[in-house]
Design an enzyme around this catalytic site. Structure first.
Site, PDB file in Angstrom:
ATOM      1  N   PHE A 120      -9.448  -2.612  12.802  1.00 39.10           N
ATOM      2  CA  PHE A 120      -8.271  -1.764  12.539  1.00 39.10           C
ATOM      3  C   PHE A 120      -8.637  -0.802  11.413  1.00 39.10           C
ATOM      4  CE2 PHE A 120      -4.148  -1.634  10.035  1.00 39.10           C
ATOM      5  CZ  PHE A 120      -3.356  -1.019  10.989  1.00 39.10           C
ATOM      6  N   SER A 123      -7.135   2.078   6.188  1.00 39.32           N
ATOM      7  CA  SER A 123      -7.433   2.443   4.795  1.00 39.32           C
ATOM      8  C   SER A 123      -8.562   3.467   4.705  1.00 39.32           C
ATOM      9  CB  SER A 123      -7.854   1.206   4.004  1.00 39.32           C
ATOM     10  OG  SER A 123      -6.824   0.260   4.013  1.00 39.32           O
ATOM     11  N   GLU A 124      -8.492   4.243   3.637  1.00 42.56           N
ATOM     12  CA  GLU A 124      -9.506   5.272   3.375  1.00 42.56           C
ATOM     13  C   GLU A 124      -9.825   5.260   1.886  1.00 42.56           C
ATOM     14  OE1 GLU A 124      -8.033   9.019   4.855  1.00 42.56           O
ATOM     15  OE2 GLU A 124      -8.006   8.268   6.931  1.00 42.56           O
ATOM     16  N   ASP A 237       2.703  -6.116   9.619  1.00 45.15           N
ATOM     17  CA  ASP A 237       3.721  -7.182   9.465  1.00 45.15           C
ATOM     18  C   ASP A 237       3.215  -8.485  10.075  1.00 45.15           C
ATOM     19  OD1 ASP A 237       5.642  -5.715   8.132  1.00 45.15           O
ATOM     20  OD2 ASP A 237       6.762  -5.184   9.936  1.00 45.15           O
ATOM     21  N   LEU A 335     -12.375 -30.604 -10.912  1.00 45.92           N
ATOM     22  CA  LEU A 335     -13.779 -31.019 -10.806  1.00 45.92           C
ATOM     23  C   LEU A 335     -14.568 -30.708 -12.079  1.00 45.92           C
ATOM     24  CD1 LEU A 335     -12.991 -31.021  -7.675  1.00 45.92           C
ATOM     25  CD2 LEU A 335     -15.380 -30.436  -7.280  1.00 45.92           C
ATOM     26  N   GLU A 360      -4.484  -6.413   3.696  1.00 45.20           N
ATOM     27  CA  GLU A 360      -3.262  -6.294   4.510  1.00 45.20           C
ATOM     28  C   GLU A 360      -2.013  -6.171   3.628  1.00 45.20           C
ATOM     29  OE1 GLU A 360      -3.173  -8.220   8.274  1.00 45.20           O
ATOM     30  OE2 GLU A 360      -5.323  -8.614   8.226  1.00 45.20           O
ATOM     31  N   GLY A 361      -2.221  -5.498   2.481  1.00 45.87           N
ATOM     32  CA  GLY A 361      -1.150  -5.257   1.528  1.00 45.87           C
ATOM     33  C   GLY A 361      -1.248  -6.196   0.352  1.00 45.87           C
ATOM     34  N   THR A 362      -1.416  -5.613  -0.842  1.00 48.10           N
ATOM     35  CA  THR A 362      -1.546  -6.433  -2.057  1.00 48.10           C
ATOM     36  C   THR A 362      -0.250  -7.212  -2.322  1.00 48.10           C
ATOM     37  OG1 THR A 362      -0.666  -4.624  -3.366  1.00 48.10           O
ATOM     38  CG2 THR A 362      -3.084  -4.701  -3.127  1.00 48.10           C
ATOM     39  N   SER A 363      -0.333  -8.151  -3.265  1.00 45.74           N
ATOM     40  CA  SER A 363       0.894  -8.894  -3.633  1.00 45.74           C
ATOM     41  C   SER A 363       1.968  -7.928  -4.134  1.00 45.74           C
ATOM     42  CB  SER A 363       0.576  -9.921  -4.722  1.00 45.74           C
ATOM     43  OG  SER A 363      -0.210 -10.957  -4.186  1.00 45.74           O
TER      44      SER A 363
HETATM   45  N1  CAA Z   1       7.370  -1.433  10.683  1.00 46.53           N
HETATM   46  C1  CAA Z   1       7.585  -0.261  11.335  1.00 46.53           C
HETATM   47  N2  CAA Z   1       7.951   0.876  10.677  1.00 46.53           N
HETATM   48  C2  CAA Z   1       8.103   0.802   9.347  1.00 46.53           C
HETATM   49  C3  CAA Z   1       7.882  -0.384   8.624  1.00 46.53           C
HETATM   50  C4  CAA Z   1       7.517  -1.541   9.347  1.00 46.53           C
HETATM   51  N3  CAA Z   1       7.307  -2.696   8.733  1.00 46.53           N
HETATM   52  N4  CAA Z   1       8.115  -0.156   7.313  1.00 46.53           N
HETATM   53  C5  CAA Z   1       8.459   1.142   7.212  1.00 46.53           C
HETATM   54  N5  CAA Z   1       8.450   1.722   8.435  1.00 46.53           N
HETATM   55  C6  CAA Z   1       8.767   3.111   8.774  1.00 46.53           C
HETATM   56  C7  CAA Z   1      10.086   3.544   8.123  1.00 46.53           C
HETATM   57  O1  CAA Z   1      11.171   3.239   8.956  1.00 46.53           O
HETATM   58  C8  CAA Z   1       9.883   5.054   7.995  1.00 46.53           C
HETATM   59  O2  CAA Z   1      10.109   5.655   9.242  1.00 46.53           O
HETATM   60  P1  CAA Z   1      10.877   7.102   9.369  1.00 46.53           P
HETATM   61  O3  CAA Z   1       9.969   8.120   8.813  1.00 46.53           O
HETATM   62  O4  CAA Z   1      11.090   7.249  10.831  1.00 46.53           O
HETATM   63  O5  CAA Z   1      12.147   6.972   8.591  1.00 46.53           O
HETATM   64  C9  CAA Z   1       8.387   5.164   7.721  1.00 46.53           C
HETATM   65  O6  CAA Z   1       7.783   3.961   8.211  1.00 46.53           O
HETATM   66  C10 CAA Z   1       8.076   5.320   6.245  1.00 46.53           C
HETATM   67  O7  CAA Z   1       8.704   4.264   5.562  1.00 46.53           O
HETATM   68  P2  CAA Z   1       8.610   4.140   3.966  1.00 46.53           P
HETATM   69  O8  CAA Z   1       9.120   5.426   3.359  1.00 46.53           O
HETATM   70  O9  CAA Z   1       9.227   2.863   3.548  1.00 46.53           O
HETATM   71  O10 CAA Z   1       7.013   4.102   3.791  1.00 46.53           O
HETATM   72  P3  CAA Z   1       6.131   4.175   2.498  1.00 46.53           P
HETATM   73  O11 CAA Z   1       5.098   5.195   2.724  1.00 46.53           O
HETATM   74  O12 CAA Z   1       6.973   4.252   1.265  1.00 46.53           O
HETATM   75  O13 CAA Z   1       5.354   2.775   2.570  1.00 46.53           O
HETATM   76  C11 CAA Z   1       4.818   0.521   2.175  1.00 46.53           C
HETATM   77  C12 CAA Z   1       5.903   1.556   2.539  1.00 46.53           C
HETATM   78  C13 CAA Z   1       5.462  -0.840   2.396  1.00 46.53           C
HETATM   79  C14 CAA Z   1       4.375   0.635   0.744  1.00 46.53           C
HETATM   80  C15 CAA Z   1       3.614   0.683   3.139  1.00 46.53           C
HETATM   81  O14 CAA Z   1       2.951   1.874   2.880  1.00 46.53           O
HETATM   82  C16 CAA Z   1       2.601  -0.456   3.055  1.00 46.53           C
HETATM   83  O15 CAA Z   1       2.784  -1.498   3.668  1.00 46.53           O
HETATM   84  N6  CAA Z   1       1.480  -0.256   2.291  1.00 46.53           N
HETATM   85  C17 CAA Z   1       0.365  -1.195   2.284  1.00 46.53           C
HETATM   86  C18 CAA Z   1      -0.647  -0.837   3.326  1.00 46.53           C
HETATM   87  C19 CAA Z   1      -1.581  -1.978   3.615  1.00 46.53           C
HETATM   88  O16 CAA Z   1      -1.162  -3.101   3.852  1.00 46.53           O
HETATM   89  N7  CAA Z   1      -2.865  -1.671   3.660  1.00 46.53           N
HETATM   90  C20 CAA Z   1      -3.857  -2.614   4.063  1.00 46.53           C
HETATM   91  C21 CAA Z   1      -4.691  -2.009   5.159  1.00 46.53           C
HETATM   92  S1  CAA Z   1      -5.349  -3.018   6.391  1.00 46.53           S
HETATM   93  C22 CAA Z   1      -6.610  -3.857   5.689  1.00 46.53           C
HETATM   94  O17 CAA Z   1      -6.395  -4.543   4.737  1.00 46.53           O
HETATM   95  C23 CAA Z   1      -7.977  -3.705   6.271  1.00 46.53           C
HETATM   96  C24 CAA Z   1      -8.442  -4.855   7.087  1.00 46.53           C
HETATM   97  O18 CAA Z   1      -9.282  -4.681   7.979  1.00 46.53           O
HETATM   98  C25 CAA Z   1      -7.979  -6.225   6.842  1.00 46.53           C
END
Ligand code: CAA
Length: 379
Positions: A120, A123-124, A237, A335, A360-363
Site C-alpha cells: 500500500f 506515505s511520502e 481503519d 529478566l 498505520e497512524g501514530t498514537s
Molecule cells: N474513512 C473514510 N473517509 C474518511 C475517514 C475514514 N476513516 N476519515 C475521514 N474521511 C474523509 C472525510 O469525510 C473527508 O471527506 P470530505 O472531503 O468528503 O468531507 C475527508 O476524508 C477529509 O477528512 P478530514 O478533514 O478529517 O481529513 P484530515 O486530512 O484532517 O485527516 C487524519 C484526518 C485522521 C489525520 C488522517 O489524515 C489520518 O488518518 N492520518 C494518518 C495517516 C496514516 O495512518 N498513515 C500511515 C500510512 S500507511 C503505513 O503506515 C505504511 C505501511 O505500509 C504500513
C-alpha cells in the site's frame, strides 16, 4: 468474548504459529528475512486470502478470524505478522471492497494463492501523518495515466507484485483530487529505491519506492475517480485492527516469557515470582493484555457486522500498541540483565513493539480520530 467457533480457529492458528513460525523467529530477526518456504506455507494454509471469498480463491473467513491469525502469528514472529497484515489489510481489502468485478477476478485469486504479494503506497517523504498533502502525480495520457513520485515506509515494498498507490490526479494541496490505482510493480519505472534498516520487525521489508512515469491503464483506477482519500482512510481503519492484533501478539509473547522466567529465577532464596514487585508487574501486564483483546474483538465484530468501527479500530490500536510497549519494557525489567541480551527473546519483542505505535497512524493520530468521533457524537 470469543465463541466456540473462534476458539477453534484461534487454536488452529496457534498450532501453526508454534510449530511453523516460532522456531524461525530468531533467525528471521537476525537475517532480516522471512524464508520463502514460510511464506509458501502461510499461503498454503489460506492466510494470504483469509477473508477473500471462496469464489475468488480465498479462505472465505471473516475479520475476526483475520485478527486472530495476526495475533497468533505475531506472537511467534512480528515480522511474519506484519507481512500478512500489510498484504491482507492494505492491499487485498481495498481491492475486495472498491474493486470492479474485473479487477477482483484479475487480482484476488493470485493474491489469495500467494503468487502476488500486495503493498500500500500512501506515505511520502513529506506526507506521513498528513497524507492529504501527498505529491505523487498521475498525469492523464488519454487511455492511461503516468504516475511519478516517491513513496516511503512501504511494508512488503521489497517483494510486492501489486501496489495500491495513491496519487494526485488534480493539482491541489489538500485531500481532494487524490485517486487510488492498482499498480503492477513489474511496470517500467516502478523502482525499489532502498530497503530501510530498522530497529525492529527486521524480517519485514520496508521500502522506499520511486515511480518514474509508471504507465497505469485507466481500468486500474480503484474506486471512484478522485475519491482516493476515502479509499486510503477506510483501508487504514481496518489495517489498524490488524496492527492492534499484532501488538497484542507481541505483548503476549513477552508476557508469557517473563511470567515463566519469574517462576524459575531465584533471588533472595526464592523464585522472584514470590516478590510483590514482580507480581504487580504480572498483574498489570495480564490486565492490559485482556483489555487489548476485548477492544480488538469489539472492533473486529463491528467491522464484520458492517457497523461503523473507525473510532473502535483507533482505540484498539492506540491501547494495544501502547500496552505492548509497556509490557515488553516490563518483561525486560523482569529478566534484568538477561532481558537486555539477545540470548533472550524479550529484547526482540521490545524492538518489534515500538513500530505498532507508529505505522498505520501514530498514537497521536489515533487520539485525533477518537477525539473527533467523540465530539461529532454530541454535535
Ligand atoms: N474513512 C473514510 N473517509 C474518511 C475517514 C475514514 N476513516 N476519515 C475521514 N474521511 C474523509 C472525510 O469525510 C473527508 O471527506 P470530505 O472531503 O468528503 O468531507 C475527508 O476524508 C477529509 O477528512 P478530514 O478533514 O478529517 O481529513 P484530515 O486530512 O484532517 O485527516 C487524519 C484526518 C485522521 C489525520 C488522517 O489524515 C489520518 O488518518 N492520518 C494518518 C495517516 C496514516 O495512518 N498513515 C500511515 C500510512 S500507511 C503505513 O503506515 C505504511 C505501511 O505500509 C504500513
Amino acid at each position: 468474548m470469543l465463541n466456540e467457533n473462534y476458539i477453534e480457529i484461534k487454536d488452529m492458528m496457534c498450532k501453526f504459529a508454534d510449530s511453523e513460525v516460532a522456531p524461525l523467529a530468531h533467525d528471521i530477526d537476525h537475517n532480516s528475512k522471512i524464508p520463502d518456504s514460510l511464506k509458501a506455507k502461510m499461503a498454503e494454509n489460506g492466510f494470504m486470502g483469509i477473508y477473500i471469498p471462496e469464489e475468488y480463491g480465498g479462505a472465505g473467513m471473516d475479520y475476526m478470524s483475520y485478527s486472530l491469525l495476526i495475533e497468533e502469528v505475531s506472537r511467534a514472529c512480528a515480522s511474519s505478522g506484519v507481512f500478512l497484515s500489510a498484504h491482507n489489510s492494505l492491499a487485498v481489502w481495498p481491492i475486495l471492497t472498491y474493486g470492479t468485478e474485473d479487477q477482483k477476478k484479475k487480482y484476488l485469486p493470485k493474491m489469495a494463492s500467494g503468487e502476488y504479494v500486495g503493498c500500500f503506497c500512501l506515505s511520502e517523504p513529506n506526507a506521513g501523518s498528513d497524507p492529504g498533502t501527498l505529491a505523487t502525480f498521475a498525469e492523464d495520457k488519454g487511455d492511461h495515466y503516468e504516475l511519478s513520485g516517491t513513496k516511503n515506509w512501504i511494508t512488503n515494498g521489497g517483494e510486492a507484485s501489486i501496489a495500491v498507490v495513491l496519487a494526485r490526479t488534480t493539482k491541489s494541496d489538500n485531500h481532494k483530487g487524490i485517486t487510488a490505482f492498482i499498480v503492477e510493480t513489474k511496470s517500467e519505472g516502478f523502482k525499489v529505491q532502498k530497503l530501510e534498516e530498522k530497529l525492529g520487525i527486521k524480517g519485514s521489508s520496508t521500502a522506499q519506492i520511486h515511480l518514474d512515469k509508471v504507465k497505469v491503464p485507466k481500468e486500474n483506477i480503484l474506486g471512484e475517480f478522485e475519491k482516493g482519500f476515502k479509499v486510503a482512510l477506510s483501508t487504514l481503519d481496518g489495517g489498524r485492527i490488524g496492527i492492534a492484533a499484532q501488538a497484542l501478539g507481541i505483548a503476549e509473547a513477552a508476557f508469557r516469557y517473563a511470567r515463566q522466567y519469574a517462576t524459575e529465577r531465584v533471588q533472595f532464596g526464592n523464585p522472584i515470582s514470590h516478590l510483590q514487585a514482580i507480581q504487580f508487574k504480572i498483574a498489570d501486564m495480564s490486565t492490559k493484555i485482556e483489555a487489548s483483546r476485548l477492544l480488538i474483538e469489539k472492533a473486529s465484530e463491528l467491522k464484520d457486522t458492517k457497523k461503523p468501527y473507525s473510532k473502535e479500530a483507533a482505540q484498539a490500536k492506540l491501547f494495544a500498541s501502547e500496552a505492548a510497549m509497556w509490557i515488553t519494557t516490563q518483561a525486560i525489567q523482569t529478566l534484568g540483565g538477561n532481558g537486555y541480551s539477545k540470548e533472550y527473546p524479550v529484547e526482540r519483542h521490545f524492538r518489534d513493539a515500538k513500530i505498532c505505535e507508529i505505522y498505520e497512524g501514530t498514537s497521536e493520530i489515533q487520539r485525533i480520530v477518537i477525539a473527533a468521533s467523540e465530539f461529532k457524537s454530541i454535535s
